[in-house]
Design a protein around this motif. Structure first.
Motif, PDB file in Angstrom:
ATOM      1  N   ARG A   2       0.848  -1.191   0.000  1.00  0.00           N
ATOM      2  CA  ARG A   2       0.000   0.000   0.000  1.00  0.00           C
ATOM      3  C   ARG A   2       0.890   1.250   0.000  1.00  0.00           C
ATOM      4  NH1 ARG A   2      -1.843  -3.082   3.981  1.00  0.00           N
ATOM      5  NH2 ARG A   2      -1.130  -1.597   5.555  1.00  0.00           N
ATOM      6  N   SER A  17       2.351   6.728  -9.839  1.00  0.00           N
ATOM      7  CA  SER A  17       1.110   6.064  -9.434  1.00  0.00           C
ATOM      8  C   SER A  17       0.689   5.024 -10.463  1.00  0.00           C
ATOM      9  CB  SER A  17      -0.012   7.093  -9.252  1.00  0.00           C
ATOM     10  OG  SER A  17       0.277   7.947  -8.171  1.00  0.00           O
ATOM     11  N   HIS A  25       0.232  -2.925  -7.046  1.00  0.00           N
ATOM     12  CA  HIS A  25       0.178  -2.267  -5.742  1.00  0.00           C
ATOM     13  C   HIS A  25      -1.096  -1.450  -5.608  1.00  0.00           C
ATOM     14  CE1 HIS A  25       4.270  -3.484  -4.924  1.00  0.00           C
ATOM     15  NE2 HIS A  25       4.636  -2.977  -6.083  1.00  0.00           N
ATOM     16  N   THR A  26      -1.457  -1.135  -4.385  1.00  0.00           N
ATOM     17  CA  THR A  26      -2.582  -0.254  -4.087  1.00  0.00           C
ATOM     18  C   THR A  26      -2.015   1.135  -3.812  1.00  0.00           C
ATOM     19  OG1 THR A  26      -3.799  -2.077  -3.115  1.00  0.00           O
ATOM     20  CG2 THR A  26      -4.515   0.128  -2.524  1.00  0.00           C
ATOM     21  N   VAL A  27      -2.599   2.148  -4.461  1.00  0.00           N
ATOM     22  CA  VAL A  27      -2.078   3.510  -4.351  1.00  0.00           C
ATOM     23  C   VAL A  27      -3.191   4.466  -3.952  1.00  0.00           C
ATOM     24  CG1 VAL A  27      -1.012   5.432  -5.596  1.00  0.00           C
ATOM     25  CG2 VAL A  27      -0.301   3.086  -6.093  1.00  0.00           C
ATOM     26  N   LEU A  28      -2.911   5.276  -2.936  1.00  0.00           N
ATOM     27  CA  LEU A  28      -3.744   6.411  -2.593  1.00  0.00           C
ATOM     28  C   LEU A  28      -2.987   7.640  -3.066  1.00  0.00           C
ATOM     29  CD1 LEU A  28      -6.082   7.892  -1.202  1.00  0.00           C
ATOM     30  CD2 LEU A  28      -4.761   7.769   0.932  1.00  0.00           C
ATOM     31  N   GLY A  43      -7.262  -0.239  -8.049  1.00  0.00           N
ATOM     32  CA  GLY A  43      -6.079  -0.207  -7.189  1.00  0.00           C
ATOM     33  C   GLY A  43      -5.630   1.206  -6.883  1.00  0.00           C
ATOM     34  N   THR A  45      -6.818   5.093  -5.708  1.00  0.00           N
ATOM     35  CA  THR A  45      -7.825   5.972  -5.114  1.00  0.00           C
ATOM     36  C   THR A  45      -7.212   7.354  -5.012  1.00  0.00           C
ATOM     37  OG1 THR A  45      -8.654   4.140  -3.784  1.00  0.00           O
ATOM     38  CG2 THR A  45      -9.301   6.339  -3.103  1.00  0.00           C
ATOM     39  N   GLY A  64      -5.609   5.640   4.188  1.00  0.00           N
ATOM     40  CA  GLY A  64      -4.810   4.831   3.274  1.00  0.00           C
ATOM     41  C   GLY A  64      -3.992   3.744   3.932  1.00  0.00           C
ATOM     42  N   GLN A  65      -3.680   3.903   5.216  1.00  0.00           N
ATOM     43  CA  GLN A  65      -2.851   2.934   5.944  1.00  0.00           C
ATOM     44  C   GLN A  65      -1.647   2.488   5.117  1.00  0.00           C
ATOM     45  OE1 GLN A  65      -3.394   1.668   9.267  1.00  0.00           O
ATOM     46  NE2 GLN A  65      -4.584   3.543   9.220  1.00  0.00           N
ATOM     47  N   PRO A  66      -0.802   3.431   4.663  1.00  0.00           N
ATOM     48  CA  PRO A  66       0.289   3.071   3.759  1.00  0.00           C
ATOM     49  C   PRO A  66       1.410   2.310   4.457  1.00  0.00           C
ATOM     50  CG  PRO A  66       0.529   5.332   4.420  1.00  0.00           C
ATOM     51  CD  PRO A  66      -0.779   4.855   4.987  1.00  0.00           C
ATOM     52  N   GLU A  67       2.044   1.472   3.671  1.00  0.00           N
ATOM     53  CA  GLU A  67       3.289   0.848   4.097  1.00  0.00           C
ATOM     54  C   GLU A  67       4.455   1.717   3.636  1.00  0.00           C
ATOM     55  OE1 GLU A  67       2.902  -3.747   3.679  1.00  0.00           O
ATOM     56  OE2 GLU A  67       1.654  -2.811   2.118  1.00  0.00           O
TER      57      GLU A  67
END
Length: 75
Positions: A2, A17, A25-28, A43, A45, A64-67
């Protein structure tokens, strides 16, 4: 993974992005104003966010709870 990408409407942020989403991957994406990235697939937002506003940034990061956070916005 994330990711949160600041400056997602800009040249570097938008391409990054797109690359990340293309690799699964998931991208905010964060940027001021409305999203100009309507062509990204599942994927991705977008969230309008003023980086000088601590509360706005905190809310975006909690959502987003990013890593990984990539700062591609110009200040």
């Amino acid at each position: 993974m994330r990711f949160v990408v600041t400056g997602a409407n800009g040249l570097v942020g938008s391409r990054l992005s797109s690359l990340l989403v293309g690799r699964g991957h998931t991208v905010l994406g964060l940027s001021r104003g409305e999203s100009r990235l309507g062509n990204l697939r599942e994927g991705f937002t977008f969230r309008s966010c003023e980086l000088s506003d601590e509360a706005s940034v905190r809310q975006a990061l909690e959502a987003g709870q990013p890593e990984v956070l990539i700062h591609a916005a110009s200040m």
